[in-house]
Design an enzyme around this catalytic site. Structure first.
Site, PDB file in Angstrom:
ATOM      1  N   TYR A   1       0.841  -1.198   0.000  1.00  0.00           N
ATOM      2  CA  TYR A   1       0.000   0.000   0.000  1.00  0.00           C
ATOM      3  C   TYR A   1       0.878   1.250   0.000  1.00  0.00           C
ATOM      4  O   TYR A   1       0.623   2.205  -0.749  1.00  0.00           O
ATOM      5  CB  TYR A   1      -0.909  -0.027   1.224  1.00  0.00           C
ATOM      6  CG  TYR A   1      -1.676   1.243   1.485  1.00  0.00           C
ATOM      7  CD1 TYR A   1      -2.814   1.557   0.755  1.00  0.00           C
ATOM      8  CD2 TYR A   1      -1.265   2.127   2.486  1.00  0.00           C
ATOM      9  CE1 TYR A   1      -3.524   2.724   1.007  1.00  0.00           C
ATOM     10  CE2 TYR A   1      -1.971   3.289   2.751  1.00  0.00           C
ATOM     11  CZ  TYR A   1      -3.099   3.582   2.002  1.00  0.00           C
ATOM     12  OH  TYR A   1      -3.795   4.736   2.261  1.00  0.00           O
TER      13      TYR A   1
ATOM     14  N   LYS B   1       1.009   4.215  -2.819  1.00  0.00           N
ATOM     15  CA  LYS B   1       0.811   5.634  -2.532  1.00  0.00           C
ATOM     16  C   LYS B   1       2.037   6.469  -2.955  1.00  0.00           C
ATOM     17  O   LYS B   1       1.900   7.641  -3.326  1.00  0.00           O
ATOM     18  CB  LYS B   1       0.510   5.836  -1.052  1.00  0.00           C
ATOM     19  CG  LYS B   1      -0.893   5.380  -0.656  1.00  0.00           C
ATOM     20  CD  LYS B   1      -1.968   6.108  -1.439  1.00  0.00           C
ATOM     21  CE  LYS B   1      -3.362   5.818  -0.919  1.00  0.00           C
ATOM     22  NZ  LYS B   1      -4.405   6.546  -1.681  1.00  0.00           N
TER      23      LYS B   1
END
Length: 255
Positions: free
Chosen positions: A160, A164
């Site tokens: 994740y 990002k």
């Protein structure tokens, strides 16, 4: 209040809960016409629309799975139809960790899902919305990244975090590519914000440990992120700001 937000059309993805919902309500209060995107949380999105209407604003809810290209196209088409064929502000807020997964448990399927939800769809929304912004010779795109993009995440959130970091990087690249079209591109980078995201993925012990690293000694709220989004969407307040990643984290990270 940012008066130049009034009358603008804002498409906010993932706007049924958390930061997206707070942003939708804030844009509505500022006089924007808000397209509230949702995936599974239709009832919550309907409530956000009702809240905006109760405050005197205009909003519609549009559902769709952002990991499907056809849905992304349809969401943008419905947003354009809703308020006169324009989108002045795109807030790319949709995204999720999809679970805390250690390296040993990585699968191609999981990696693909994380990238599709946090990277691919962001690029697709930009691709679909930019032509309308170019037609009107103006626009603001605001991507929602994360503090994890800078610190690498932890506790099974590394994929994740990497996704990002992609969002943060393309924000800068798109800002340069679109500057000549009078389209600004910036990003909001939240720290630890009390939203359903952490209800789903973080234990109370993990939340307490993260709070201990925040100089302000408290966690942030979704409403405290909405103000930064309004600032970045306002040409009057941030007209010379583009390619920036604004950290909203209580001092947890000071790059």
């Amino acid at each position: 209040m940012t008066t130049d937000i009034a009358g603008k059309v804002a498409l906010i993805t993932g706007a049924s809960t958390g930061i997206g919902a707070a942003a939708a309500r804030a844009f509505g209060r500022a006089g924007a016409k808000v397209v509230v995107h949702y995936n599974a949380s239709q009832d919550a999105a309907t409530q956000v629309v009702a809240d905006i209407a109760a405050a005197g604003g205009q909003a519609v809810a549009v559902g769709g799975d952002v990991t499907r290209e056809a849905d992304v196209r349809r969401i943008v088409v419905e947003a354009l139809r809703a308020f006169g064929g324009r989108i002045d502000v795109l807030v790319n807020n949709a995204g999720s960790m999809l679970g805390r997964v250690p390296i040993a448990d990585y699968t191609v399927e999981h990696i693909d899902r994380v990238l599709a939800l946090n990277c691919t769809q962001v690029a697709l929304f930009v691709r679909e919305v930019v032509p309308a912004m170019r037609q009107h010779k103006a626009g603001n795109i605001i991507n929602v990244t994360s503090i994890a993009a800078r610190n690498g995440g932890g506790g099974g959130s590394v994929l994740y975090a990497g996704a990002k970091a992609f969002v943060s990087t393309v924000t800068r690249g798109w800002a340069k590519e679109l500057a000549g079209d009078n389209i600004r591109v910036n990003a909001l980078s939240p720290g630890v914000i009390t939203t359903p995201f952490h209800d789903r993925y973080s234990t109370p012990a993990q939340m307490a440990a993260m709070q201990a690293t925040v100089p302000m000694q408290r966690l942030g709220s979704a409403d405290e992120c909405a103000g930064t989004l309004l600032y970045l969407a306002s040409d009057a307040m941030s007209g010379y700001v583009t390619g920036q990643v604004i950290e909203v984290n209580g001092g947890q990270l000071m790059p």
